[in-house]
Scaffold this motif. Structure first.
Motif, PDB file in Angstrom:
ATOM      1  N   GLN A   1      43.651 -20.108  43.764  1.00  0.00           N
ATOM      2  CA  GLN A   1      43.017 -19.306  44.858  1.00  0.00           C
ATOM      3  C   GLN A   1      41.767 -19.847  45.649  1.00  0.00           C
TER       4      GLN A   1
ATOM      5  N   PHE B   1      36.711 -19.173  46.520  1.00  0.00           N
ATOM      6  CA  PHE B   1      37.750 -18.447  47.020  1.00  0.00           C
ATOM      7  C   PHE B   1      38.017 -18.820  48.281  1.00  0.00           C
TER       8      PHE B   1
ATOM      9  N   TYR C   1      40.875 -12.128  47.400  1.00  0.00           N
ATOM     10  CA  TYR C   1      40.429 -12.306  46.021  1.00  0.00           C
ATOM     11  C   TYR C   1      39.188 -11.817  45.360  1.00  0.00           C
TER      12      TYR C   1
END
Ligand code: FAD
Lengths: 265, 786
Positions: B346, B404, B425
């Motif tokens: 991510q 992220f 995220y």
């Protein structure tokens, strides 16, 4: 499974005769070990003698200051039996912790101790409670019964009839189960009787044994602290991918303490 | 909430038959005149076969035939193919040694297929199998993956047992970033080998029909059309139109039932050989342990470069992957394209490089197992990120947040080939932190310590690529197949609907969710929709179920077929209501003339299509449409799992005390089924991290060859899993769905191992057995006491 002849005698004598009649005959109790072994073609008995038709092998009774359990009594029956529950609750609890409900409804005391699996639970009770094994030929003291890995004092043609468990003042069983099979990696039965303390251990070694150093310490002081400082040697203990001998030795100490705490109530 | 359409927690309609013993599995099927096959398997891991004496076995009661590799060779039977060609670093295709259904001259793992005995009863087949005498010349086995390159040679085609040395990513950019790094975290990891253990063992019946010169194969397959394609085109050279593959109820697969195996191949071939006698084989559990394709089995070194503030600069990963003795159907792709492409996770890490060496060893073939490559990737990233946080003395949640990919970066091109279409995220992380009560963790830890226990918390912010896959993309990477899906939606004259899907349900609940989907799309009551799957004789075409693709790809094909139904229905409705087609609107099962109260129900339209007495000119009768859907991209489910554990330092037992899973699966059709999939996935991930491990000894014997030694997770190993959702809808399929079947198994191992290593203050490999945990817990207490 290989082909075999099936017998279902209704008396002890007939069973003993059938057993003696053929060298490769085997007894069948609950079949929980026997049948899987046969299915995997690891055993090929010529004759299978099913003990389930012999009424006298089944059931529990009180005999003086002991509880007598018939060889064909299932684990579930022992776990639920009122006499066992009131006189030796540790034994009922042990039986209730064997396998799963299907196994407990089929597996028997006689089959378990005759098989003498190093990881089986009952041997800890037989040794720890100082039981006497009654066969069709004689009586065998607990300390003499378990001889080695899957090996007992039973002779060819001899079969277990019942086991006599003296009622202890206090007792408890602590089990550290095998992650996969849920047999005992280590199981410890601690019992206090008028005569002293017994500590019976299963799972740790090739065969169930007593831990006398712990017994002496607990006889003086029946408390978990009494076990502090007793270190169990890993020599001769079992080791496998799930637990080394050293870990098992350590667990004997932990489980013994837990059993003492439980026995004290 | 609707009661049966999209979003409804409809109870699974298939469960009635499953839980009342009325399912119909391959082993429940018995064909007239059926014979039974028993395989003679290699008892040793690596040996030359000097001779096979079948004479005694052939004489045994009930034996019809004994076949060996020579018989198959004489008949021109081919090798079981690996359907994905991986091109190595040097531009060479992977080494592809043959995988004969019955061995030719050599056995390469315990359980390898040496001969087959076919007899009138199963017991006779097994008895006779023991009479087959094999003369083996022992060779050294190659068991240890780390040493595989130096071991004995398994295949002439693969020097050093190397199948390929492959890489992905910009090595120069990674090296440059490491030069600039303020801090580098390094980690060595083992991803333990697993055995799939589907509840139903594999089984097959091969049946040749002399009269029609055609075959029916009953098989525990996740993808009957794909099995048919492989058997026809590569192994048995059969005409595809003369072969029907039926995969009826199948009791779990987890990937292990994707592949074409020796057993169904041999049963099919033998049935022809034996003049059309059906030949049946059902695995014993011990055969499943030995010969189902295993999963995972990596050894990895990873390094993460960061700047002084903890911004990720680059990730470098070096992996050895165990492929087993032979290449199973998709073995080559799992540790490469399904693994290294996910290593961005991510995070907006600018540079990633991964080198993978795939080795042959004398162990069972390894292939996709629930998650397939993505659990291994997640494990690398999420373990090293956690360790990096420990190294940098940063909060692991905040270190993740800092790195992220941001919402405005989508679509996001990762440095490892994939383009993430969408994701969000931070809200997922926040929700998970809230649910677990992260702020109060220190208090809970202190409370555990007061009771003599060690408490730990662990994160896993996973991403995966599902809905495989755009055919052109996978084709360019070496796949030998297209990864579309097909669907046929057929109205019956009375208004009920039969839906034929190439996806295959073996536990996923398609019969329920797909019916919900069609009910919503066509406005037909849920009860009047039947989902048909698992039979190439009924379903037009298909690619099957794996890689969490069934809804994203198969469901999208159903949507397309429904759209065609509506389009045609509009023409019929316009004719009946004397309106222009352009004025017809469809909603909730009603075709309406816009701006009027004129309407016709879809049932009446269907009836008219089959009884076309009053019917538009030029329109074909019938209401039955087929569609194919080829996805435009992968889908990217992502989420955050947080595990909390308590370790008993006296015994090393790890108790999972809390588990929070917040997943973004896009749009959810049936939240109950999705939650069930999450639970099942976590259970398997916990199994891997805590309990399961396939262990071969030095001689190549499988030590964990039964449930006495292979530890399956059980209900009492878990706490209650608390599941939450966030939603960012997939941008490129008509449903906005992403896929949920593997997420739990992908996320869980890292979360749990991060929690356990947090409790212990030491890094350990999976599985975190009680003894291993005990040793480290003792060491921690000892260190604290000093
Ligand atoms: C899944 C599973 C889990 C299990 N888990 C546990 C566990 O957690 N703990 C545990 O202790 N056990 C466990 N067992 C073993 C089980 O509880 C039985 O105790 C064991 O299988 C033997 O008992 P049985 O009555 O089934 O004997 P059988 O299998 O019928 O016989 C076992 C052996 O004893 C012999 N035998 C039987 N009766 C007599 C007799 N009266 N006299 C002389 N010889 C005799 C037989 O010939 C045979 O050799 C498990 C078994 C299974 C299948």
């Amino acid at each position: 499974m290989y082909a075999f002849n099936y017998h279902r005698p209704n008396s002890l004598d007939a069973a003993a005769q059938a057993l003696a009649a053929n060298e490769d005959a085997k007894l069948l109790a609950g079949g929980q070990t026997m049948l899987p072994t046969m299915k995997q073609r690891l055993a090929m008995p010529s004759d299978l003698i099913d003990l389930s038709g012999i009424a006298e092998l089944r059931g529990v009774c009180e005999d003086g200051d002991a509880v007598v359990v018939g060889a064909m009594t299932t684990h579930a029956e022992v776990a639920a039996n009122e006499i066992v529950r009131s006189k030796i609750p540790a034994l009922a609890k042990l039986a209730d912790g064997i396998g799963d409900p299907q196994v407990r409804n089929r597996g028997t005391l006689g089959g378990s101790i005759a098989n003498a699996d190093p990881a089986a639970d009952y041997p800890a009770a037989v040794v720890g409670l100082g039981a006497t094994v009654k066969t069709n030929k004689r009586e065998i003291a607990a300390d003499d019964f378990f001889v080695g890995l899957f090996e007992t004092a039973l002779e060819p043609g001899e079969l277990v009839v019942s086991v006599r468990f003296p009622v202890p003042e206090a007792a408890a069983y602590a089990k550290f189960d095998h992650p996969a099979s849920r047999y005992a990696i280590v199981g410890v039965m601690v019992a206090r009787t008028g005569g002293g303390v017994r500590v019976g251990i299963t799972g740790a070694a090739p065969s169930a044994f007593r831990q006398t150093e712990m017994e002496q310490a607990l006889a003086g002081n029946f408390a978990p602290d009494a076990l502090d400082g007793i270190s169990v040697s890993a020599d001769g203990l079992n080791g496998d991918i799930h637990a080394s001998a050293e870990y098992r030795a350590h667990l004997v100490g932990v489980m013994a303490k837990r059993a003492v705490i439980a026995a004290r109530g | 909430m609707p009661d049966s359409g999209i979003g409804a927690a409809v109870k699974r309609r298939e469960d009635f038959r499953f839980i009342t013993g009325r399912g119909r599995y391959v082993d429940d099927i018995n064909r007239p005149g059926q014979l039974y096959a028993s395989f003679v398997r290699a008892p040793i891991a690596h040996a030359n076969v000097r001779g096979i004496d079948t004479a005694e076995a052939e004489k045994a009661p009930g034996v019809v035939a004994v076949f060996t590799g020579e018989d198959l060779e004489a008949d021109g039977v081919g090798s079981l193919p690996c359907g994905w060609v991986v091109t190595d670093k040097h531009g060479e295709p992977h080494k592809a040694p043959p995988h004969w259904p019955l061995v030719r001259g050599k056995v390469r793992y315990v359980g390898d297929h040496v001969a087959v005995v076919i007899a009138e009863t199963l017991a006779q087949a097994r008895d006779a199998a023991e009479l087959v005498e094999v003369d083996y010349e022992d060779l050294d086995p190659v068991v240890d993956l780390a040493q595989a390159g130096e071991g004995a040679q398994l295949h002439d085609e693969a020097p050093g047992n190397l199948c390929y040395d492959w890489e992905l990513g910009d090595k120069a950019a990674v090296d440059a970033a490491f030069e600039q790094a303020a801090h580098v975290t390094k980690l060595d990891l083992v991803n333990n080998r697993l055995i799939p253990n589907a509840m139903e063992p594999r089984a097959a019946i091969g049946e040749y029909d002399v009269g029609s010169d055609s075959y029916t194969i009953y098989s525990t397959s996740q993808n009957p059309h794909l099995l048919r394609l492989i058997l026809c085109a590569f192994v048995l050279n059969l005409p595809e139109h003369k072969v029907r593959v039926v995969a009826p109820d199948v009791g779990g697969g987890f990937g292990s039932k994707i592949y074409a195996y020796a057993e169904e191949t041999v049963c099919t071939w033998a049935s022809k050989k034996l003049n059309g006698k059906p030949v049946k084989w059902t695995a014993e559990r011990s055969e499943s342990f030995l010969s189902d394709a295993h999963g995972r089995d990596h050894v990895t070194h990873a390094e993460l470069a960061m700047d002084a503030e903890g911004k990720f600069l680059a990730l470098k990963v070096d992996t050895k992957a165990n492929l087993g003795a032979y290449l199973s159907s998709f073995a080559t792709a799992v540790p490469t394209y399904l693994y290294a492409t996910l290593l961005a996770g991510q995070y907006a890490t600018p540079a990633v490089h991964c080198n993978v060496r795939g080795y042959f060893t004398s162990t069972a073939p390894v292939d996709a197992y629930r998650g397939a490559g993505r659990p291994e990737a997640t494990y690398v990233i999420e373990r090293i990120v956690e360790v990096a946080a420990r190294d940098m003395k940063m909060d692991p949640a905040e270190l993740r947040r800092k790195n992220f990919i941001q919402p405005d970066q989508f679509p996001y091109q990762t440095p490892v080939a994939l383009v993430y279409d969408i994701g969000d995220y931070e809200p997922t992380l926040d929700k998970a932190l809230e649910m677990i009560g992260y702020r109060d963790f220190a208090q809970r830890r202190a409370e555990s310590e007061a009771r003599g226990k060690l408490r730990g918390i662990g994160f896993s912010a996973y991403i995966e690529a599902c809905g495989i896959a755009p055919s052109a993309v996978v084709g360019s990477l070496g796949a030998g197949v297209g990864l579309w899906e097909s669907a046929q939606v057929r109205f019956n004259p009375t208004g009920s609907v039969s839906v034929f899907t190439g996806a295959h349900s073996h536990g996923q609940g398609h019969e329920t969710t797909f019916a919900q989907l069609v009910s919503e799309k066509l406005g037909v009551p849920y009860e009047q929709i039947d989902i048909v799957h698992g039979d190439t004789g009924q379903i037009p075409m298909g690619m099957g179920t794996y890689g969490s693709r069934s809804l994203a790809v198969g469901g999208s094909a159903i949507v397309k077929a429904c759209d065609k139904i509506v389009e045609k229905g509009k023409k019929i409705a316009a004719h009946l209501m004397e309106a222009s087609v352009d004025d017809i609107e469809f909603d909730g099962g009603q075709f309406k003339v816009a701006g009027t109260d004129k309407a016709k129900g879809i049932g009446e339209i269907a009836f008219t299509a089959y009884v076309p007495h009053n019917y538009p000119e030029g329109v074909e009768p019938g209401l039955d449409e087929t569609a194919f859907y080829d996805p435009l991209n992968f889908t990217y489910p992502a989420g955050v799992h947080i595990a909390e554990v308590e370790v008993d330092p006296d015994t090393g037992e790890t108790k999972i005390v809390d588990w929070v899973a917040v997943d973004d699966f896009g749009k959810v059709l049936n939240p109950m089924i999705v939650e069930g999939q999450v639970h099942g996935g976590i259970a398997q991930g916990v199994g891997q991290a805590l309990l399961e491990s396939a262990v071969y000894d030095d001689s190549g014997q499988l030590v964990t060859g039964s449930y006495m030694d292979y530890t399956m997770p059980r209900a009492d190993d878990f706490c209650e899993f608390r599941v939450g959702m966030t939603v960012s809808e997939c941008t490129h399929n008509p449903l906005g769905v992403k896929g949920c079947g593997e997420a739990g198994a992908i996320a869980a191992p890292a979360a749990l191992m991060n929690a356990i290593t947090d409790a212990l203050g030491a890094e350990i490999d999976m599985p975190a057995t009680r003894e291993k945990v005990w040793r480290h817990a003792q060491a921690k207490l000892k260190a604290a006491a000093e």
